[in-house]
Motif scaffolding. Structure first.
Motif, PDB file in Angstrom:
ATOM      1  N   PRO A 194       7.479 -39.781 -16.252  1.00  0.00           N
ATOM      2  CA  PRO A 194       7.089 -38.969 -17.409  1.00  0.00           C
ATOM      3  C   PRO A 194       7.006 -37.480 -17.064  1.00  0.00           C
ATOM      4  O   PRO A 194       6.906 -37.112 -15.895  1.00  0.00           O
ATOM      5  N   PRO A 195       7.017 -36.625 -18.078  1.00  0.00           N
ATOM      6  CA  PRO A 195       6.924 -35.183 -17.841  1.00  0.00           C
ATOM      7  C   PRO A 195       5.628 -34.814 -17.124  1.00  0.00           C
ATOM      8  O   PRO A 195       4.582 -35.409 -17.369  1.00  0.00           O
ATOM      9  N   LYS A 196       5.709 -33.822 -16.250  1.00  0.00           N
ATOM     10  CA  LYS A 196       4.550 -33.327 -15.499  1.00  0.00           C
ATOM     11  C   LYS A 196       4.466 -31.821 -15.639  1.00  0.00           C
ATOM     12  O   LYS A 196       5.467 -31.131 -15.828  1.00  0.00           O
ATOM     13  N   LEU A 197       3.255 -31.284 -15.506  1.00  0.00           N
ATOM     14  CA  LEU A 197       3.033 -29.844 -15.558  1.00  0.00           C
ATOM     15  C   LEU A 197       2.771 -29.307 -14.160  1.00  0.00           C
ATOM     16  O   LEU A 197       2.068 -29.929 -13.366  1.00  0.00           O
ATOM     17  N   HIS A 198       3.361 -28.148 -13.870  1.00  0.00           N
ATOM     18  CA  HIS A 198       3.160 -27.445 -12.594  1.00  0.00           C
ATOM     19  C   HIS A 198       2.786 -26.013 -12.937  1.00  0.00           C
ATOM     20  O   HIS A 198       3.289 -25.447 -13.904  1.00  0.00           O
ATOM     21  N   GLN A 199       1.922 -25.409 -12.104  1.00  0.00           N
ATOM     22  CA  GLN A 199       1.560 -24.008 -12.315  1.00  0.00           C
ATOM     23  C   GLN A 199       1.978 -23.175 -11.126  1.00  0.00           C
ATOM     24  O   GLN A 199       1.967 -23.634  -9.983  1.00  0.00           O
ATOM     25  N   VAL A 200       2.327 -21.924 -11.412  1.00  0.00           N
ATOM     26  CA  VAL A 200       2.722 -20.967 -10.395  1.00  0.00           C
ATOM     27  C   VAL A 200       2.210 -19.596 -10.834  1.00  0.00           C
ATOM     28  O   VAL A 200       2.082 -19.327 -12.033  1.00  0.00           O
ATOM     29  N   ALA A 201       1.919 -18.747  -9.862  1.00  0.00           N
ATOM     30  CA  ALA A 201       1.532 -17.370 -10.181  1.00  0.00           C
ATOM     31  C   ALA A 201       2.725 -16.669 -10.821  1.00  0.00           C
ATOM     32  O   ALA A 201       3.876 -17.003 -10.528  1.00  0.00           O
ATOM     33  N   PRO A 202       2.491 -15.687 -11.702  1.00  0.00           N
ATOM     34  CA  PRO A 202       3.607 -14.999 -12.367  1.00  0.00           C
ATOM     35  C   PRO A 202       4.609 -14.365 -11.402  1.00  0.00           C
ATOM     36  O   PRO A 202       5.770 -14.204 -11.750  1.00  0.00           O
ATOM     37  N   ASP A 203       4.186 -14.040 -10.182  1.00  0.00           N
ATOM     38  CA  ASP A 203       5.119 -13.471  -9.207  1.00  0.00           C
ATOM     39  C   ASP A 203       5.730 -14.539  -8.304  1.00  0.00           C
ATOM     40  O   ASP A 203       6.513 -14.233  -7.409  1.00  0.00           O
ATOM     41  N   GLY A 204       5.370 -15.794  -8.505  1.00  0.00           N
ATOM     42  CA  GLY A 204       5.927 -16.891  -7.723  1.00  0.00           C
ATOM     43  C   GLY A 204       5.202 -17.164  -6.420  1.00  0.00           C
ATOM     44  O   GLY A 204       5.505 -18.155  -5.747  1.00  0.00           O
ATOM     45  N   ASN A 205       4.257 -16.320  -6.040  1.00  0.00           N
ATOM     46  CA  ASN A 205       3.544 -16.516  -4.770  1.00  0.00           C
ATOM     47  C   ASN A 205       2.814 -17.851  -4.755  1.00  0.00           C
ATOM     48  O   ASN A 205       2.158 -18.219  -5.709  1.00  0.00           O
ATOM     49  N   GLY A 206       2.949 -18.565  -3.650  1.00  0.00           N
ATOM     50  CA  GLY A 206       2.286 -19.851  -3.493  1.00  0.00           C
ATOM     51  C   GLY A 206       3.087 -21.028  -3.994  1.00  0.00           C
ATOM     52  O   GLY A 206       2.735 -22.166  -3.750  1.00  0.00           O
ATOM     53  N   GLY A 207       4.184 -20.782  -4.693  1.00  0.00           N
ATOM     54  CA  GLY A 207       5.008 -21.873  -5.195  1.00  0.00           C
ATOM     55  C   GLY A 207       4.324 -22.656  -6.304  1.00  0.00           C
ATOM     56  O   GLY A 207       3.197 -22.376  -6.689  1.00  0.00           O
ATOM     57  N   ALA A 208       5.020 -23.632  -6.820  1.00  0.00           N
ATOM     58  CA  ALA A 208       4.509 -24.446  -7.928  1.00  0.00           C
ATOM     59  C   ALA A 208       3.537 -25.495  -7.410  1.00  0.00           C
ATOM     60  O   ALA A 208       3.817 -26.177  -6.423  1.00  0.00           O
TER      61      ALA A 208
END
Length: 187
Positions: A145-159
């Motif tokens: 099923p679909p999953k949600l991932h978060q990332v900083a707006p600049d991409g730092n730290g990855g998803a």
């Protein structure tokens, strides 16, 4: 708030020449078809429409390599969108961001990397981009099923995963900070 409008895609027809960036009928910010008529080349991209200025600003989407820009989100300091620049992979897509005037484009999540997401949509606040990832599946288990991932707006730290393994996390909506509202199941 300034609406974000999208230029859409059309399916490949018998007169189209093989793989390559697609062109299709645009969708205005209110969802009506935009452009001259079916059968012509249509713009492919993401645009910001200023309701006060009545000007449209295209975001820096490379029309020579992009197979499909996807859902976009506008915050105070940027526009973030899903972008598929590789039609030969298994469906992964990256996330790109630029200032509302189109300057300073940057890749938030690269499409070509180990663990790349199957990004299909996103929502953003000033502090986080929440990406809907929907991997291809031939069976049904907790990973499909679909999953949600978060990332900083600049991409730092990855998803980082932002939803549980079970359920069907879709239709997310950014609130403030890293908070996001989402139903578990159909929306």
């Amino acid at each position: 708030m300034t609406p974000v409008s999208f230029s859409g895609l059309r399916p490949l027809g018998p007169d189209d020449e093989g793989p390559g960036p697609l062109k299709g009928p645009g969708l205005s910010h209110v969802g009506r078809p935009a452009g001259p008529s079916v059968g012509r080349a249509w713009p492919l991209g993401v645009e910001v429409f200023g309701t006060a200025t009545k000007k449209t600003t295209p975001m820096p989407v490379d029309k020579n390599t992009t197979y499909g820009p996807g859902q976009a989100s506008l915050t105070d300091d940027g526009v973030t969108w899903v972008e598929d620049a590789d039609g030969t992979d298994t469906g992964q897509a990256g996330v790109t961001r630029a200032a509302p005037d189109g300057s300073g484009p940057a890749i938030v999540l690269p499409q070509v990397r180990a663990g790349a997401l199957y990004a299909r949509g996103l929502t953003a606040s000033d502090d986080a981009v929440t990406v809907l990832s929907l991997p291809p599946a031939i069976g049904w288990d907790n990973a499909t099923p679909p999953k949600l991932h978060q990332v900083a707006p600049d991409g730092n730290g990855g998803a980082q995963r932002a939803s549980c393994n079970r359920g069907d996390q879709v239709c997310a909506s950014a609130v403030t900070g890293t908070r996001v509202l989402r139903p578990d199941g159909k929306c």
